[in-house]
Write a protein that holds these residues in place. Structure first.
Motif, PDB file in Angstrom:
ATOM      1  N   LYS A 262       0.794  -1.227   0.000  1.00 15.20           N
ATOM      2  CA  LYS A 262       0.000   0.000   0.000  1.00 15.20           C
ATOM      3  C   LYS A 262       0.834   1.288   0.000  1.00 15.20           C
ATOM      4  CE  LYS A 262      -4.246  -1.794   2.019  1.00 15.20           C
ATOM      5  NZ  LYS A 262      -5.274  -1.617   3.069  1.00 15.20           N
ATOM      6  N   ASP A 267       1.160   1.522  -4.378  1.00 14.55           N
ATOM      7  CA  ASP A 267       0.479   2.550  -3.596  1.00 14.55           C
ATOM      8  C   ASP A 267      -0.694   3.180  -4.339  1.00 14.55           C
ATOM      9  OD1 ASP A 267       2.516   3.420  -5.289  1.00 14.55           O
ATOM     10  OD2 ASP A 267       2.673   5.361  -4.280  1.00 14.55           O
ATOM     11  N   SER A 270      -3.615   0.395  -4.964  1.00 13.44           N
ATOM     12  CA  SER A 270      -4.281  -0.135  -3.761  1.00 13.44           C
ATOM     13  C   SER A 270      -4.785   0.966  -2.826  1.00 13.44           C
ATOM     14  CB  SER A 270      -3.310  -1.031  -2.996  1.00 13.44           C
ATOM     15  OG  SER A 270      -2.188  -0.280  -2.527  1.00 13.44           O
ATOM     16  N   LYS A 271      -4.653   2.223  -3.229  1.00 11.56           N
ATOM     17  CA  LYS A 271      -5.028   3.336  -2.353  1.00 11.56           C
ATOM     18  C   LYS A 271      -6.484   3.228  -1.907  1.00 11.56           C
ATOM     19  CE  LYS A 271      -4.889   8.370  -1.997  1.00 11.56           C
ATOM     20  NZ  LYS A 271      -4.569   9.644  -2.699  1.00 11.56           N
TER      21      LYS A 271
END
Length: 313
Positions: A262, A267, A270-271
């Motif tokens: 994450k 990042d 998957s935010k």
């Protein structure tokens, strides 16, 4: 005197062969009974209340009772059952010699079936499907040619292409490298159906050339590349679909992997999203690597698990 001695020797040799044949018959019949008893035991035990007796006595009694019941019925048709077993052995021998469905394929199918039944809430459905449709597990495992140099080369190229700056962490190096393989495959994968009316299982060494195929082709390629670099994958059956998962460790490892995905590796993808995974009966955590997921641990295609192919052995 000599004639009588020779005659006695012949009778003795004949008796020896008869004894050996009887021993062979018992080994085959009893071995078949034990193999049949194990999946039946899993079904019975899973559908009965768990009484948690000491030393697992409840399981021992149930298994012994199943073996006895099967032995009791088989003894009335023992000769027919033995002939049937010999026919199966003959067919498997031919299959082994012709590099088709033989003893090795059967062993892989049986192992995968037992593993899936142990992890399923309805093991009887798995057994029915295996018997009715001739499990494809062995064919899928055979297509995982992870020792092929082309497969390993593809995996190494993906590792050198993605997340190289994070691979100095010796504890999670292999996991990060496996996630690099996920990024390379899933960012380039094109879904293509099998020929109409046929189930085609492409070898991993075949799929790396086109990065195309259906869900089982994707699963075979992903699992093979992960195995080629020391990772541990498994394949999961759901309704009309199969997908790969990656073993990442226990709950403490999950926290670290969750942070890496994450905040470091995926990042953007998957935010604000959750990680999807399974925990098996041994407490091992398996992360979803489906092609339908845009990041490792993305949403499942279907939450219902019908079976598992363990590719560790």
């Amino acid at each position: 005197m000599n004639n009588e001695k020779n005659s006695g020797d012949k009778n003795y040799t004949k008796n020896d062969w008869q004894k050996l044949w009887t021993i062979l018959e018992k080994l085959i019949v009893y071995g078949a009974i034990l193999c049949i008893s194990l999946p039946i035991f899993i079904i019975v035990h899973r559908n009965l209340p768990n009484v948690n007796w000491k030393f697992n006595l409840d399981r021992i009694i149930i298994f012994a009772l199943i073996v006895f019941i099967l032995w009791f019925f088989v003894k009335f048709v023992r000769k027919i059952f033995f002939v049937f077993c010999l026919c199966i052995i003959g067919l498997l021998s031919v299959g082994s010699l012709t590099n088709k469905y033989g003893f090795a394929s059967l062993a892989l199918d049986y192992q995968a079936m037992i593993h899936s039944m142990k992890d399923s809430n309805k093991p009887q459905k798995i057994l029915i499907n295996k018997v009715a449709f001739n499990s494809s597990d062995a064919l899928i495992l055979k297509a995982m040619d992870y020792t092929n140099p082309e497969v390993r080369t593809f995996a190494l190229e993906a590792i050198n292409k993605h997340f190289k700056e994070y691979q100095s962490d010796s504890r999670y190096r292999t996991t990060i490298q496996c996630l690099a393989i996920f990024k390379e495959i899933n960012s380039r994968w094109t879904y293509v159906n099998d020929p109409v009316g046929q189930e085609y299982y492409a070898k991993a060494s075949e799929s790396i050339k086109t990065l195309s195929g259906d869900c089982d082709d994707h699963s075979i390629l992903m699992a093979s590349c992960i195995r080629a670099v020391g990772g541990l994958p498994r394949l999961v059956y759901t309704v009309g679909h199969i997908y790969p998962e990656l073993y990442i460790g226990d709950e403490s490892d999950l926290e670290s992997i969750n942070f890496l995905i994450k905040h470091k590796l995926f990042d953007k993808e998957s935010k604000g999203r959750s990680l999807y995974y399974h925990i098996d009966q041994d407490g091992k955590i398996w992360l979803n690597l489906d092609y339908t997921a845009h990041y490792p641990g993305g949403p499942f295609y279907n939450n219902k698990v019908l079976g598992v192919i363990d590719v560790e052995n």
